[in-house]
Structures are given as structure tokens and as C-alpha cells.
Design a protein around this motif. Structure first.
Motif, PDB file in Angstrom:
ATOM      1  N   VAL A   1      91.135  50.471 117.160  1.00 30.96           N
ATOM      2  CA  VAL A   1      90.414  50.997 116.008  1.00 30.96           C
ATOM      3  C   VAL A   1      91.311  50.857 114.778  1.00 30.96           C
ATOM      4  O   VAL A   1      92.542  50.860 114.873  1.00 30.96           O
ATOM      5  CB  VAL A   1      90.028  52.484 116.216  1.00 30.96           C
ATOM      6  CG1 VAL A   1      89.082  52.630 117.388  1.00 30.96           C
ATOM      7  CG2 VAL A   1      91.264  53.349 116.413  1.00 30.96           C
ATOM      8  N   HIS A   2      90.665  50.748 113.628  1.00 24.97           N
ATOM      9  CA  HIS A   2      91.402  50.662 112.360  1.00 24.97           C
ATOM     10  C   HIS A   2      91.666  52.076 111.848  1.00 24.97           C
ATOM     11  O   HIS A   2      90.749  52.910 111.814  1.00 24.97           O
ATOM     12  CB  HIS A   2      90.597  49.889 111.316  1.00 24.97           C
ATOM     13  CG  HIS A   2      90.506  48.419 111.596  1.00 24.97           C
ATOM     14  ND1 HIS A   2      91.411  47.505 111.118  1.00 24.97           N
ATOM     15  CD2 HIS A   2      89.604  47.715 112.330  1.00 24.97           C
ATOM     16  CE1 HIS A   2      91.078  46.290 111.521  1.00 24.97           C
ATOM     17  NE2 HIS A   2      89.970  46.393 112.261  1.00 24.97           N
ATOM     18  N   VAL A   3      92.913  52.362 111.493  1.00 20.86           N
ATOM     19  CA  VAL A   3      93.261  53.690 110.992  1.00 20.86           C
ATOM     20  C   VAL A   3      94.030  53.554 109.680  1.00 20.86           C
ATOM     21  O   VAL A   3      94.684  52.537 109.411  1.00 20.86           O
ATOM     22  CB  VAL A   3      94.136  54.478 111.996  1.00 20.86           C
ATOM     23  CG1 VAL A   3      93.405  54.664 113.306  1.00 20.86           C
ATOM     24  CG2 VAL A   3      95.479  53.789 112.217  1.00 20.86           C
ATOM     25  N   ILE A   4      93.897  54.605 108.852  1.00 19.80           N
ATOM     26  CA  ILE A   4      94.770  54.791 107.689  1.00 19.80           C
ATOM     27  C   ILE A   4      95.655  55.975 107.996  1.00 19.80           C
ATOM     28  O   ILE A   4      95.170  57.063 108.319  1.00 19.80           O
ATOM     29  CB  ILE A   4      93.963  55.029 106.407  1.00 19.80           C
ATOM     30  CG1 ILE A   4      93.255  53.749 105.987  1.00 19.80           C
ATOM     31  CG2 ILE A   4      94.873  55.513 105.282  1.00 19.80           C
ATOM     32  CD1 ILE A   4      92.437  53.895 104.718  1.00 19.80           C
ATOM     33  N   ASP A   5      96.979  55.757 107.926  1.00 23.55           N
ATOM     34  CA  ASP A   5      97.947  56.789 108.284  1.00 23.55           C
ATOM     35  C   ASP A   5      98.804  57.084 107.063  1.00 23.55           C
ATOM     36  O   ASP A   5      99.334  56.163 106.422  1.00 23.55           O
ATOM     37  CB  ASP A   5      98.822  56.290 109.441  1.00 23.55           C
ATOM     38  CG  ASP A   5      99.499  57.440 110.184  1.00 23.55           C
ATOM     39  OD1 ASP A   5      99.446  58.567 109.669  1.00 23.55           O
ATOM     40  OD2 ASP A   5     100.047  57.185 111.270  1.00 23.55           O
ATOM     41  N   HIS A   6      98.922  58.359 106.692  1.00 22.67           N
ATOM     42  CA  HIS A   6      99.760  58.711 105.541  1.00 22.67           C
ATOM     43  C   HIS A   6     100.471  60.020 105.817  1.00 22.67           C
ATOM     44  O   HIS A   6      99.961  60.882 106.546  1.00 22.67           O
ATOM     45  CB  HIS A   6      98.932  58.824 104.262  1.00 22.67           C
ATOM     46  CG  HIS A   6      97.717  59.690 104.369  1.00 22.67           C
ATOM     47  ND1 HIS A   6      97.745  61.038 104.198  1.00 22.67           N
ATOM     48  CD2 HIS A   6      96.429  59.365 104.650  1.00 22.67           C
ATOM     49  CE1 HIS A   6      96.529  61.531 104.350  1.00 22.67           C
ATOM     50  NE2 HIS A   6      95.706  60.529 104.634  1.00 22.67           N
TER      51      HIS A   6
END
Length: 983
Positions: A409-414
Motif C-alpha cells: 500500500v502507498h503511505v505518507i509517513d511524517h
């Protein structure tokens, strides 16, 4: 102890000789005679000696000022600049001081005597600077560079745990080096009523007197500087009293200049610089130090304020970090990473988001790293480590993470990084968000956008093909163009267009196009016949070809064919395509080919009609010419030549005269005979299709009259290429030739007159500069007089303003003359920053127009090779135009941007637009682009012409757009270097 008066009088001749030698090396002194270089120097020495001996008597002061007026005025007339004139006064002081430097201390003049001498020379230099109006461009650039270096050092004095004192020395050293001094000391306010030494550089640094404290109540040099609003000077420090030297380092410094630090009206400290040799400081150095000290005051003021804030910041640090972590960590899956050695990574919501049971989620960083997609892993780890080990407060990355069921899955991590007081990372809190659905939508949108772009590109290609195909003049050219265009536009490996024999047009024509080394498919006569029979498009996929009993052996991966249909509906040919580069031919491909086939059909019909029309026009043209002109007919095989009566008359023959080829040659003017015979031979040999076109003179064989004739003809050839007939016409053009000659002489005379006028303009403009300089100098002197009433002052100011306008007109005329006669306005490129130049020019124009607003926006690098003076002239002219013709209550906008080695400069103003009929001639000389009802410019109308020439000499171009809705915008595009000209 000697006096300065005694030293001057005893060494007068040697001082004059040394002044002549050194002042004669100045650029402006080249070619001058000795008395012109010496000027008033001997008389000035006499006055200085008298002032040293008798003191500041009023009569001597008036004589001194009169000599200074004569000196500066004479230097102005000779073309000296400010630096050269003030440099002469510095040279005077250095020569006089050199008389006692080698003497023992007890034989040197008193400090009061030397101090008074340098003060008088300082006053003379101040007067010269006032006449020459201050700083030069080089001084301003040097000042800006130093201020930028101070800015670069300023952060080292702010926001650090170390003491402020460790960062002061580099700042002081930079100032003392910028002023070309030999040493410097900075004192800051200590306990009430005292100054304490904070930094020392140069010759003062070696003495290490860090505990020096000076009272502000005393009468020493430092105390006096702390009480003075202007820089103070101290000459002859070695001979000064002990009280005067209190706190000074000594260090062999002979002359000092000091200034107080005074931000917000409160004393912060004192800075002084010193030089080892006895010499006065120039006015430029005085102003330069004022600027640098003011800048240093601001830096220290911010540093002290930051120190006051540090304690409050430390108290709020922990609560602020917790608040920042809480506000930034709100997302779907939250993680908390302890960055101390052996710390763990805790996850909350990872199992829910990615399907992992709680017992499978480990607290080691490697568990998270191992589930990042292999193609993204290295980049994610690198960016995370860079953020943690650097000084960043946040980290963010987008990557693919493996779900528990195995798909990614595509994730945005910050995350947000918390650091301790030493800046070391101690904790990191973040969140992961599943953006797979958003990515899928973006990919679908990208595919649709790509499809639409391809369709748009095909439509553009179809339009371009229409222009290309319909512009061809032969059938063969039409077939080649349509075949190549169809194959490239639809994306096939092979294309063929066949034009059948119709209506007696001869054998069929063919054109083939292949991509690269692709092989041609097998003969497709069956497909060709099927299309011509049905007169309809045929599209076959690879599977349909392989399944067809007759066409399965074509060796092609798909086929597309369309008929060419004439105006009467009959079939005149076929376009065929095979082997599409990607998949089978589509319905869109078919629609494109149908359009191309229609274009080709129209083009073929037009070529046929055009060919027939051209032949008819040729016959008609010859018939019309024969009706009005003299005609001739020559048989190259038999040598028989026939002329009508008109043709004979043009060769000065009677109507019944017998003509031969020799008679024709003899009747041509001797100077034109060889040239005319050569053109005849070319026509009879078949060059240029046998056409014959020439003008020559005849000399009447019977009447001797000279005439000009224009001859036109055509040679015809048999199957073997031999000329069998040569016919044509002759026209009397004698009057036209005579008129052309008169017009040419008139044009040459006008050109010579224009060149003489331009030379005269250049000479007069150049010679007018000297009287205008004298007028400007005289008005400056008159305005300083105290006995002028207001009316007289206004009249003098009008004279000064009119002189300024005249000087600008002369400068424009000289540039105009150089551009028109000298091959262009010369430019001198050197590395510079165009963005910095723009800001400098805008600031100068703002100062000259205090009631107007000018906005500046620069982007990208302005570095390049420019003639900064000429480009400043360009921008100043455009800004003045915008301010003059723009609305008074709207801002003028200046913008720079960069692209592909080109820097673009825009100047925009709102207001009445430039009239449409003026736009095409806006950059021509003596033209103006005013709107209706606007006042005429006081100039000559050369400004925009000179701007255009300067931009052209830089290899750039200038354009303008103007409308009532958008306002007026001038756009200048400049290549960064001379090798990129033509941008």
C-alpha cells in the motif's frame, strides 16, 4: 620641536616636484602639461604654512577656500573624478607628513599642529566630495559586499551557548580590513559610566588587554567618541597626552578614527580603527565606517536581545516540544521512537491499518524497515537518518509498505523530532497514513490526461499535415508528404500511397515510408483491390489477418487502408498502413487516416488543376507580351532570326532592315555584350529550364541612339535535349532606368546628408559637455551662497535642472550617434548579479520619486556577464517611463525570472495604454508612446531606441504589451553570456 610651517617652507620645491610626479600618474592627468597638473598646489602650500604659523585667521580661511574652489573647478573642467581629486588631497597630506616621519620624536611637530593640518585637508576633501555628489558605484558595491559578509558572520553571534565575546573578534576584524586599517578595538558599555574592552584585532590584538576599563567621564579619546555624534580623529597618538590615550592599545598606530555604537538612542559601545602611517582618513572612509558601525550596532542589539530570551526559551522548551508533538502526530497509525541508545519504536494502530496482529508488531526499527518496498527502502532510510542527524524539526516521506496479506500500500509517513538543549535528538513521534486510494485516482487521472494529450498532439499533427500537403506543387511531392505524415502521425512501421492512372495522367505513382530498418510486408494487392472496389476504409487486427484465408501470409501485425476519392466520387488511389508500433489500429487511427486521405485527395486534384492553369497562364502571358512589346523568334538549328518592327526600332533599325544574329550582337552596348551573350548561351543549353531574362543597353545601328531594354524569352528543346526554338519579347525601359539613376543619386545624396547630420550631432553634443559642466559647477557654487534670496535660488535651481536635462539629452544624442554610426552602443561585460543591480537601481529611482511605489520581485539566479552601467541605464529608462505614464496611485512592478540560460526582466504599470498605431514604431528614434491627453516627455524621444540598442548589443531582445485591461508591460530577455546571444 619643528613646526609644520617651517617644514613646508624649507622643502617647498621638493614637495611640488613630488606632487607633480605622483599626481601626474592619474588617468585624467595623462597628456596634461606640468603647470596643469600642479594647478594651485604651490599657493595652497603657502596657505597651509601660514595657517600652521598664524592660526585660523578669517582671511587665510577665505584664501584657502578660494584655492580649493579653483582646484576643484579646474579638475572638473579637465574631466577628473571625485576619487582622483580627493586622492590629491590625501597625497598632499602624505607628502607633508613624510617630512617628519623619519625625524626623532623631539623634532617632530606637536600633535596639535599635525591634528590641525589633517583637519584642514579633511575639510578640503569634504568640500570636493560635496561638489562631486558623494559615493561612486564601486564604493557602494564594496560597502554591500562587506555588509553581506557581516550578515554571514552575524548568526555566529546569535543563538549559541558560548559567550558573545568569542564571536566579536571576526566582526571587528572584518570592519578594520574593510577600512584598510592596521588595527581596531571594540569597547562595550560595562558597569554604569564605564567602557570595557570586548575585542581587539590587527596590531592591537597582540597586547591581550582583556581587562581594560575606561571611564566615560574622562577627557580621553574614547570618552570623547562616546559623547560625539560624528566620527572623531586623533593624529599623532604617540605624542598625545596620557589622558588622551587612556584605554588605547598603542601598537604603533599613528592616526585613529572612532565612532560610537548608538542603537535606539542608547550608548552600546565605541569602535575605533587606526593606521600606522600618519595620514588623514578620506571622506569615503568616514562614511564607510558610519555605515559599518551602524550595521554592527544592529547585530549586537539583536544578540543582546536573544540572550534575554534564552532563559525564557529554556523554560518553555519542554512544554513547547510536547505541544508540537501532539499537534503534528494526529493521523491513522501513530508511532513513537525513543532515539536514545537502545531505544524502542512503539506502534499504535499499525495492526488496524495494515492488518498485522498485535503480537507480530515488534518494537525494533528493523521490523518497520523490512516491510518497506525494496525499491523505496534505501531512499527512506537515508532521508530519515539525514533528518535525525541534521538540524531538521520534521521528517516526511512517501513510500510503499507491505500489508499483512502481502500486497503493498502507498503511505505518507511524517514525524516530529524533539531535541535537548544541546540540539541532540531524543525522541521522534509520527504518523503513517494509507493513501493508496488517492494514488489510484491520481494514476487514473494521469492516464486520462496522457490520452487527451496524445489526442491533442494528433489533432495538431493533422493541422500541420494539412498545411504541408496542400502546399506541395507536384503529385510526387504530395504523395511523399502524405505517406510520411500518415505513418508518423498514426504510429506505424510501414506506409504506402498509390495514385492510379486516371484520365490520361500517365502511369500510376507510388510513395513508400518505413521506420528505421523495418521490413516491408508482402504484396497486398488483394487488400488494395478490395479498398478500391468498395471505396471504403478497411481496418484489420493481427488476429483478423492471421485468420483470413487470403491475407494471412502478409507478415504484418495489423493493417489499415483508406481510399483517395476524387471530386466526382471516383477512386483515385489508396493509403495503406501496416504494423502499428503499439497494439492494433484503433477507431481513432481510422478516423485520422480518413481525414488525411481527404486532404490528399483535395491536394491531388488541386495539383492537376494548378498544372493546367499554369500552362494556360504561360501561353496567355506570352500572347499579352507579344501584343504590347517587341518580339523575336530565333531558330538555333538554321540560325534564322526574325524581329518585328518594334524590336527593330529598339535596335535603331528601320522596319524594312534585314536582321541577323551578328546584327543582334553588334547592336548590344560593348559594356553589356559579353554578359548578354553568356545569358543567351545558358538559356540555349537548358539551364533554368531554358528561360531567358536580362536587361541591357542597345546602340542604334542606324540612328546611334542608346536605349535600355528588358528582354524575356524561352528556349524549347527536342527529345535529345537540343534547343530547337528560342522566342521572346523586348521592352523599352530607358525612362525607368534614367529615373532609377536619378533616384539612386538622390538617395546617395540624402544618405550623405544624414551621415553628415549625425556626425554634426555627435560633435556638437560632445563639445556641449564642457560648457554644461561649467554651468552645473557654477550653479552648485551659487546655491551655497548665503546672500541669495528665494527668487534667485529658484532661478538657479531652474538653471541646474535645465542643465541636467540638457546633459541627459546630450548623453542620448551621443548614444544615438554611436548606435547609428559606430556599429552599435559599446558594452563591457563582466561577471555581476542582475538581481542585485535591479534592487540597486529601483532603490535609486525610489529616492528620486518619494511619492511613488515600486514593487520588486526577483527569482532565480541573476548571475551572468553584464555591462552593469548600461543595464542600469535600461532599467532606469523603463522605470521613469512607467512612473511618467502610469497611474499615480498604482504601483510600478519590477520582476526578474530565469529560464534556460536567459534572465527575463519585466517592468509593468497600470494606466492608459500605448496607442496601437505607436506600438510598431515605439523603439524607433525620435518617437514617443504617449497615450491620448498625456503630457509630452521633455526628452528627445531617443530613450527607448537606446534601450533597444543596449539590449540588442547584449544579444537579447525587448518587447512590449499594452492594453487598457492589463496595463503596459516591457519585457527584456538577456542571455547570461555573450556566447548565448540570440535569446
Amino acid at each position: 620641536m619643528s613646526s609644520i610651517a617651517d617644514l613646508i617652507e624649507s622643502h617647498r620645491e621638493s614637495l611640488v616636484q613630488r606632487f607633480l610626479e605622483e599626481a601626474g600618474r592619474l588617468e585624467s592627468a595623462r597628456g596634461l602639461k606640468g603647470p596643469e597638473v600642479i594647478n594651485t598646489f604651490p599657493e595652497y602650500l603657502t596657505v597651509l604654512a601660514a595657517l600652521s604659523r598664524q592660526g585660523p585667521l578669517e582671511e587665510l580661511a577665505r584664501t584657502k577656500r578660494r584655492l580649493e574652489d579653483m582646484h576643484v573647478g579646474g579638475r572638473l573642467r579637465l574631466g577628473y573624478n571625485q576619487d582622483e581629486v580627493t586622492g590629491e588631497y590625501v597625497l598632499m597630506g602624505r607628502l607633508i607628513a613624510g617630512l617628519w616621519e623619519a625625524l626623532p620624536t623631539e623634532q617632530q611637530p606637536s600633535p596639535e599642529d599635525s591634528q590641525a593640518l589633517f583637519a584642514r585637508l579633511d575639510a578640503a576633501m569634504d568640500y570636493a566630495v560635496a561638489v562631486f555628489t558623494g559615493y561612486s558605484m564601486e564604493d557602494r558595491q564594496r560597502e554591500k559586499r562587506t555588509l553581506r559578509r557581516l550578515d554571514a558572520l552575524a548568526p555566529k553571534a546569535l543563538g549559541r551557548d558560548e559567550s558573545l565575546a568569542s564571536h566579536l573578534e571576526p566582526l571587528v576584524r572584518l570592519i578594520h580590513e574593510a577600512l584598510e586599517a592596521d588595527g581596531a578595538e571594540l569597547f562595550l558599555v560595562g558597569t554604569p559610566g564605564t567602557l570595557r574592552l570586548a575585542a581587539a584585532t590587527g596590531r592591537c590584538e597582540a597586547q591581550s588587554r582583556r581587562d581594560v576599563v575606561v571611564s566615560l567621564e574622562g577627557d580621553g579619546f574614547l570618552a570623547r567618541v562616546a559623547r560625539s555624534e560624528e566620527p572623531l580623529f586623533l593624529a599623532g597618538t604617540a605624542e598625545a597626552t596620557a589622558d588622551m590615550r587612556e584605554g588605547l592599545c598603542g601598537g604603533g598606530l599613528s592616526t585613529l578614527m572612532g565612532l560610537r555604537l548608538w542603537p535606539h538612542g542608547d550608548l552600546m559601545g565605541v569602535l575605533y580603527v587606526g593606521v600606522a602611517r600618519a595620514r588623514p582618513f578620506s571622506p569615503q572612509a568616514k562614511r564607510y565606517m558610519e555605515t559599518l558601525v551602524e550595521y554592527l550596532s544592529g547585530i549586537l542589539d539583536r544578540a543582546f536581545l536573544f540572550g534575554q530570551l534564552q532563559e525564557a526559551h529554556a523554560r518553555l522548551g519542554e512544554s513547547e516540544a510536547l505541544y508540537r508533538l501532539a499537534t503534528h502526530a494526529i493521523s491513522d497509525a501513530i508511532w513513537d521512537w525513543d532515539l536514545s541508545p537502545g531505544g524502542v519504536l512503539r506502534h499504535e494502530g499499525v495492526g488496524t491499518l495494515f492488518g498485522y496482529p498485535r503480537q507480530e508488531v515488534e518494537s525494533h526499527l528493523r521490523w518497520w524497515v523490512e516491510r518497506i518496498h525494496p525499491e523505496d527502502r534505501e531512499a527512506v532510510e537515508y532521508s530519515l537518518q539525514a533528518a535525525v542527524q541534521g538540524e531538521a524539526e520534521r521528517w516526511e516521506s512517501e513510500y510503499r509498505f507491505r500489508h499483512h496479506d502481502g500486497h503493498y500500500v502507498h503511505v505518507i509517513d511524517h514525524g516530529v523530532i524533539a531535541r535537548d538543549a544541546a540540539g541532540r535528538p531524543v525522541r521522534m513521534v509520527g504518523a503513517m497514513q494509507d493513501v493508496t486510494a488517492r494514488k489510484q485516482v491520481e494514476e487514473t487521472r494521469a492516464l486520462l490526461l496522457q490520452s487527451e494529450r496524445q489526442r491533442t498532439a494528433r489533432l495538431r499533427g493533422l493541422a500541420s499535415a494539412s498545411v504541408d500537403i496542400t502546399g506541395r506543387e507536384t503529385l510526387d511531392a504530395v504523395l511523399r508528404a502524405i505517406t510520411e505524415r500518415a505513418r508518423v502521425l498514426i504510429g506505424a512501421h510501414w506506409a504506402r500511397t498509390t495514385l492510379m492512372s486516371v484520365g490520361g495522367w500517365g502511369k500510376s505513382l507510388d510513395a513508400v515510408s518505413r521506420s528505421g530498418t523495418s521490413a516491408a510486408p508482402a504484396s497486398a494487392s488483394g487488400i488494395f483491390l478490395e479498398v478500391t472496389r468498395r471505396n471504403q476504409t478497411l481496418r484489420l487486427s493481427r488476429a483478423e489477418l492471421e485468420a483470413h484465408p487470403r491475407w494471412k501470409d502478409q507478415g504484418a501485425h495489423g493493417w489499415l487502408a483508406a481510399p483517395l476519392i476524387g471530386r466526382d466520387g471516383s477512386n483515385i488511389g489508396v493509403i495503406q498502413l501496416a504494423d502499428k508500433q503499439a497494439g492494433d489500429f484503433s477507431e481513432e487511427d481510422e478516423a485520422i487516416l480518413v481525414q488525411l486521405a481527404r486532404l490528399a485527395s483535395v491536394a491531388v486534384e488541386n495539383v492537376k488543376l494548378y498544372t493546367a492553369l499554369r500552362e494556360s497562364e504561360d501561353r496567355l502571358r506570352l500572347a499579352l507580351a507579344a501584343a504590347r512589346l517587341g518580339t523575336w523568334d530565333y531558330d538555333p538549328v538554321t540560325g534564322v532570326l526574325r524581329w518585328d518592327e518594334r524590336c527593330k526600332a529598339l535596335f535603331g533599325l528601320s522596319p524594312d532592315a534585314v536582321v541577323t544574329w551578328d546584327a543582334f550582337v553588334s547592336g548590344i552596348h560593348p559594356e553589356d555584350r559579353v554578359r548578354t551573350q553568356a545569358v543567351v548561351r545558358k538559356a540555349l543549353s537548358g539551364e533554368d529550364g531554358g528561360s531567358y531574362d536580362i536587361e541591357y543597353r542597345t546602340v542604334g545601328l542606324e540612328d546611334g541612339a542608346e536605349r535600355w531594354v528588358s528582354a524575356h524569352g524561352q528556349a524549347f528543346f527536342d527529345e535529345q535535349g537540343r534547343a530547337v526554338r528560342f522566342i521572346g519579347t523586348v521592352l523599352d525601359v530607358t525612362e525607368r532606368k534614367r529615373l532609377d539613376a536619378r533616384l539612386l543619386r538622390r538617395e546617395e545624396e540624402l544618405q550623405r546628408r544624414a551621415e553628415m547630420e549625425e556626425k554634426l550631432i555627435g560633435i556638437v553634443s560632445h563639445d556641449l559637455r564642457s560648457p554644461l559642466n561649467a554651468i552645473g559647477f557654477s550653479t552648485t557654487l551659487l546655491l551655497r551662497r548665503q546672500d541669495l534670496d528665494d527668487a534667485a535660488k529658484r532661478n538657479v535651481e531652474r538653471i541646474r535642472d535645465a542643465t541636467g536635462r540638457a546633459e541627459r539629452m546630450i548623453r542620448d544624442l551621443l548614444d544615438f550617434t554611436q548606435a547609428r554610426m559606430g556599429g552599435g552602443i559599446p558594452i563591457h561585460r563582466k561577471p555581476a548579479d542582475l538581481n542585485a543591480l535591479v534592487r540597486t537601481v529601483v532603490e535609486e529611482v525610489r529616492l528620486a520619486n518619494p511619492g511613488r511605489r515600486i514593487d520588486v520581485e526577483t527569482s532565480g539566479s541573476g548571475a551572468g556577464d553584464w555591462d552593469v552601467d548600461r543595464l542600469a541605464q535600461v532599467l532606469t529608462n523603463l522605470l521613469n517611463n512607467a512612473l511618467r505614464y502610469g497611474e499615480q496611485d498604482t504601483p510600478v512592478q519590477v520582476e526578474t525570472r530565469t529560464e534556460d540560460g536567459v534572465v527575463e526582466l519585466r517592468v509593468h504599470n497600470e494606466g492608459e495604454p500605448i496607442r496601437p498605431e505607436v506600438l510598431p514604431i515605439l523603439f524607433e528614434p525620435m518617437r514617443r508612446g504617449m497615450g491620448n491627453g498625456q503630457p509630452r516627455s521633455p526628452g528627445l524621444g531617443l530613450g527607448l531606441y537606446i534601450v533597444d540598442r543596449i539590449v540588442h548589443m547584449h544579444g537579447g531582445r525587448i518587447s512590449v504589451r499594452s492594453s487598457a485591461e492589463e496595463g503596459t508591460t516591457f519585457v527584456v530577455r538577456l542571455p547570461r553570456s555573450a556566447g548565448q546571444a540570440g535569446a
